[in-house]
Design a protein around this motif. Structure first.
Motif, short mmCIF file in Angstrom:
data_model
loop_
_atom_site.label_atom_id
_atom_site.label_comp_id
_atom_site.label_asym_id
_atom_site.label_seq_id
_atom_site.Cartn_x
_atom_site.Cartn_y
_atom_site.Cartn_z
N ALA A 12 0.83 -1.20 0.00
CA ALA A 12 0.00 0.00 0.00
C ALA A 12 0.86 1.25 0.00
N GLU A 13 1.96 1.24 0.74
CA GLU A 13 2.89 2.37 0.74
C GLU A 13 3.52 2.56 -0.62
N ILE A 14 3.87 1.46 -1.28
CA ILE A 14 4.44 1.55 -2.63
C ILE A 14 3.43 2.16 -3.59
N ALA A 15 2.18 1.66 -3.56
CA ALA A 15 1.14 2.18 -4.45
C ALA A 15 0.87 3.65 -4.19
N SER A 16 0.88 4.06 -2.93
CA SER A 16 0.65 5.47 -2.59
C SER A 16 1.76 6.36 -3.14
N ALA A 17 3.02 5.92 -3.02
CA ALA A 17 4.14 6.70 -3.53
C ALA A 17 4.10 6.80 -5.05
N VAL A 18 3.67 5.72 -5.71
CA VAL A 18 3.56 5.73 -7.17
C VAL A 18 2.47 6.71 -7.61
N ARG A 19 1.33 6.70 -6.92
CA ARG A 19 0.26 7.65 -7.25
C ARG A 19 0.71 9.09 -7.02
N ALA A 20 1.45 9.33 -5.95
CA ALA A 20 1.92 10.68 -5.65
C ALA A 20 2.85 11.20 -6.73
N ALA A 21 3.53 10.30 -7.42
CA ALA A 21 4.43 10.70 -8.50
C ALA A 21 3.68 10.92 -9.82
N GLY A 22 2.37 10.65 -9.82
CA GLY A 22 1.60 10.80 -11.05
C GLY A 22 1.90 9.74 -12.08
N ALA A 23 2.33 8.56 -11.62
CA ALA A 23 2.75 7.50 -12.53
C ALA A 23 1.63 6.49 -12.76
N ALA A 24 1.65 5.85 -13.92
CA ALA A 24 0.81 4.68 -14.15
C ALA A 24 1.49 3.50 -13.47
N HIS A 25 0.68 2.58 -12.94
CA HIS A 25 1.20 1.50 -12.10
C HIS A 25 0.78 0.16 -12.68
N LEU A 26 1.76 -0.61 -13.13
CA LEU A 26 1.52 -1.95 -13.66
C LEU A 26 2.17 -2.96 -12.72
N ARG A 27 1.38 -3.85 -12.16
CA ARG A 27 1.91 -4.89 -11.28
C ARG A 27 1.90 -6.23 -12.02
N LEU A 28 3.06 -6.86 -12.10
CA LEU A 28 3.20 -8.17 -12.72
C LEU A 28 3.53 -9.19 -11.63
N ALA B 174 -7.05 -0.49 -19.99
CA ALA B 174 -7.54 0.41 -18.95
C ALA B 174 -7.00 1.82 -19.13
N GLN B 175 -5.73 1.93 -19.54
CA GLN B 175 -5.15 3.25 -19.78
C GLN B 175 -5.86 3.96 -20.92
N ARG B 176 -6.12 3.24 -22.00
CA ARG B 176 -6.80 3.86 -23.14
C ARG B 176 -8.22 4.27 -22.77
N HIS B 177 -8.90 3.45 -21.98
CA HIS B 177 -10.26 3.78 -21.56
C HIS B 177 -10.26 5.05 -20.70
N ALA B 178 -9.27 5.16 -19.80
CA ALA B 178 -9.19 6.35 -18.96
C ALA B 178 -8.89 7.58 -19.79
N ARG B 179 -8.01 7.45 -20.78
CA ARG B 179 -7.70 8.59 -21.65
C ARG B 179 -8.90 9.03 -22.44
N THR B 180 -9.66 8.06 -22.95
CA THR B 180 -10.84 8.38 -23.76
C THR B 180 -11.88 9.12 -22.95
N ARG B 181 -12.03 8.74 -21.68
CA ARG B 181 -13.01 9.40 -20.82
C ARG B 181 -12.48 10.72 -20.27
N GLY B 182 -11.20 11.00 -20.51
CA GLY B 182 -10.64 12.26 -20.02
C GLY B 182 -10.32 12.23 -18.55
N THR B 183 -10.13 11.03 -17.98
CA THR B 183 -9.81 10.92 -16.56
C THR B 183 -8.33 10.74 -16.38
N ALA B 184 -7.87 10.98 -15.15
CA ALA B 184 -6.45 10.82 -14.85
C ALA B 184 -6.11 9.34 -14.82
N ARG B 185 -4.85 9.02 -15.10
CA ARG B 185 -4.44 7.62 -15.09
C ARG B 185 -4.24 7.14 -13.67
#
Length: 321
Positions: free
Chosen positions: A278-294, A310-321
């Protein structure tokens, strides 16, 4: 390193660790050729379009303006149009014909671990290959910085599939060392020297304190479209109930015996692991990064396809990644 169709042991529940060795020339060619076929025939076929990428974005060249929608990047506000119309507008941008992509790849000894279908190092190389093959087209350039406990190796950005394949060969042949690379220094290597806006990709298992790399990652996200690829093994999230297990730290060589039959211990381990992720995900969001977990127990091709969709869908709707 194991090839990508490695099977997990049928009756052996204990996690496996593997020797930290790089790929020789023949082995590197075999693995990379298999990756190229998987990506270009399967992944490329599923992700249709002339300009494909793991992080489809708007580019940097100025285009037309449109009204602001919740979730739009406020850094792209078109203030002159906003002032004239008294309605908030954002400046749309068009894709650059020559995109420069840089990857920061962590090859610390902790990636020589896997208890499912792959080693974590397998997935790191697969992610690097996917980024490379899906972005190096139309004159796009791609380079990398690779970090071990001993040094950070910089590989210059060059265009063309031949140079891209050579880049992947160089990455595959780097021998990991005992110890951990400084992830903060590795990410900061993408900030120096300053480059024009492009795409940056960070690939790691992030088994290091968040404070070490969070600030360099935020700095990187200010200037570039940023993608973070997190590599995870299921045994890093929870322990099975299989009695006494012996754990060896691949970075230090220290060995620990753990009684996994203790439900309290397993619960504490799962809680600590969930808190860490959760701390990792929070830091990634704070950086404005897209997050891919493998994950080593999942199909990485399908995971990448779902992520891009999912990224393309978010872009099409005009939402943040």
């Amino acid at each position: 390193m194991k090839l990508f169709n490695r099977k997990a042991p049928r009756q052996e529940p204990e996690p496996e660790t593997h020797g930290a060795v790089g790929l020789d020339s023949g082995r590197a060619e075999l693995v990379l050729n298999r990756l190229q076929l998987l990506i270009t025939r399967k992944l490329d076929g599923l992700l249709q379009g002339d300009y494909l990428g793991l992080l489809p974005g708007p580019g940097t060249e100025a285009g037309e303006s449109r009204e602001y929608r919740p979730g739009d990047d406020v850094r792209r506000m078109d203030w002159p149009v906003t002032a004239r119309t008294t309605m908030p507008h954002v400046r749309q941008t068009t894709a650059d014909r020559e995109l420069e992509t840089w990857m920061a790849i962590d090859v610390s000894a902790s990636l020589d671990f896997g208890t499912a279908k792959y080693l974590k190092r397998d997935l790191a190389l697969a992610a690097a290959a996917a980024v490379t093959h899906l972005t190096v087209r139309g004159g796009n350039r791609i380079g990398a910085v690779v970090g071990t406990s001993a040094a950070i190796t910089r590989m210059p950005a060059r265009p063309g599939r031949k140079d891209a394949q050579g880049l992947l060969r160089s990455i595959a042949r780097i021998e990991p060392r005992a110890g951990r690379a400084s992830l903060g220094e590795l990410v900061d290597a993408l900030n120096r020297p300053p480059r024009r806006r492009g795409q940056a990709v960070v690939i790691s298992d992030f088994m290091t304190p968040v404070d070490e790399w969070a600030r360099p990652l935020r700095k990187l996200g200010v200037r570039h479209d940023l993608l973070v690829v997190e590599i995870v093994d299921p045994r890093e999230l929870e322990l099975p109930d299989v009695g006494v297990m012996v754990f060896a730290d691949p970075e230090t060589g220290r060995v620990h015996e753990v009684q996994t039959a203790d439900p309290v211990l397993r619960a504490k381990y799962a809680h600590a692991a969930a808190t860490q992720r959760a701390e990792i995900a929070s830091a990634v969001r704070a950086a404005g990064a897209a997050h891919l977990r493998l994950r080593t127990d999942s199909d990485w091709l399908i995971d990448i396809v779902r992520f891009v969709a999912a990224q393309r869908h978010a872009r099409t709707r005009g939402t943040a990644r």
